[in-house]
Write an enzyme that holds these catalytic residues in place. Structure first.
Site, short mmCIF file in Angstrom:
data_model
loop_
_atom_site.label_atom_id
_atom_site.label_comp_id
_atom_site.label_asym_id
_atom_site.label_seq_id
_atom_site.Cartn_x
_atom_site.Cartn_y
_atom_site.Cartn_z
CG ASP A 6 -26.07 -46.74 34.60
OD1 ASP A 6 -26.40 -47.49 35.53
OD2 ASP A 6 -24.88 -46.41 34.36
CG ASN A 22 -26.03 -55.75 39.71
OD1 ASN A 22 -26.29 -56.85 39.21
ND2 ASN A 22 -25.68 -54.70 38.98
N GLY A 80 -22.34 -57.79 42.42
CA GLY A 80 -22.03 -56.77 41.42
C GLY A 80 -22.50 -55.38 41.79
CD GLN A 81 -25.92 -52.84 46.29
OE1 GLN A 81 -26.03 -53.92 46.87
NE2 GLN A 81 -26.59 -51.77 46.64
CG HIS A 86 -29.49 -49.21 41.98
ND1 HIS A 86 -28.61 -49.23 43.05
CD2 HIS A 86 -28.84 -49.83 40.97
CE1 HIS A 86 -27.49 -49.82 42.71
NE2 HIS A 86 -27.59 -50.21 41.45
CG HIS A 124 -29.14 -51.92 36.83
ND1 HIS A 124 -28.14 -51.08 36.37
CD2 HIS A 124 -28.73 -52.32 38.05
CE1 HIS A 124 -27.17 -51.00 37.27
NE2 HIS A 124 -27.51 -51.76 38.30
P1 AMP Z 1 -24.72 -51.29 40.62
O1 AMP Z 1 -23.39 -51.78 40.10
O2 AMP Z 1 -25.84 -52.26 40.44
O3 AMP Z 1 -24.59 -50.78 42.04
O4 AMP Z 1 -25.13 -50.08 39.70
C1 AMP Z 1 -24.77 -48.76 39.95
C2 AMP Z 1 -24.98 -48.03 38.66
O5 AMP Z 1 -24.98 -46.64 38.93
C3 AMP Z 1 -23.89 -48.28 37.61
O6 AMP Z 1 -24.48 -48.85 36.45
C4 AMP Z 1 -23.31 -46.89 37.36
O7 AMP Z 1 -22.99 -46.68 36.01
C5 AMP Z 1 -24.45 -45.99 37.82
N1 AMP Z 1 -24.05 -44.65 38.25
C6 AMP Z 1 -23.06 -44.32 39.10
N2 AMP Z 1 -23.01 -43.00 39.26
C7 AMP Z 1 -24.02 -42.47 38.52
C8 AMP Z 1 -24.50 -41.15 38.28
N3 AMP Z 1 -23.93 -40.07 38.84
N4 AMP Z 1 -25.54 -40.99 37.44
C9 AMP Z 1 -26.14 -42.05 36.87
N5 AMP Z 1 -25.74 -43.33 37.06
C10 AMP Z 1 -24.69 -43.52 37.87
#
Ligand code: AMP
Ligand code: ZN
Length: 111
Positions: free
Chosen positions: A29, A84, A90-91, A97, A99
């Site tokens: 992340d 999320n 929280g998405q 995906h 985490h």
């Molecule tokens: P969510 O809030 O569950 O949709 O998680 C999305 C996650 O993607 C967040 O934790 C961001 O920090 C992560 N994220 C967004 N852009 C990137 C990227 N380019 N590379 C790696 N992680 C990313």
């Protein structure tokens, strides 16, 4: 379609995958919330996990969950898997995906 994870999977945005196979990719992340913070992402675009469930792709759900579990186990200690879903959930990236968080104590309940 404007999707940052699809761009990563297509190689348009450079990434350093910690794992990938024909169905999933796992990356670190960009904004880690724990010493280990990985994302397990299906290579095919689904807006969230409910879209995979609606497509009845149980094999993909199993692969995602098994990959996340294995990455957690390989982190060496306890770990937390988080999915999320939807804005209220929280998405922030609308590509499904999981985490994988590890390397610190995971408080409960979460914030
Ligand atoms: P969510 O809030 O569950 O949709 O998680 C999305 C996650 O993607 C967040 O934790 C961001 O920090 C992560 N994220 C967004 N852009 C990137 C990227 N380019 N590379 C790696 N992680 C990313
Ligand atoms: Zn996508």
């Amino acid at each position: 379609m404007d999707c940052i994870f699809c761009d990563i999977i297509a190689g348009l945005i450079p990434s350093n995958p910690v794992y990938q196979d024909e169905d999933v990719i796992a990356i670190n992340d960009i904004n880690p919330q724990a010493p280990v913070h990985r994302l397990v992402i299906p290579k095919k675009h689904f807006a969230d996990v409910t879209e995979i469930e609606r497509a009845e792709d149980g094999a993909l759900l199993a692969t995602l969950f098994a990959t996340a579990s294995r990455l957690g186990r390989e982190s060496g200690g306890g770990f937390r898997l988080v999915v999320n879903t939807g804005a209220e959930g929280g998405q922030t990236v609308d590509h499904a995906h999981i985490h994988v968080l590890s390397g610190r104590f995971m408080e409960w309940p979460p914030g």
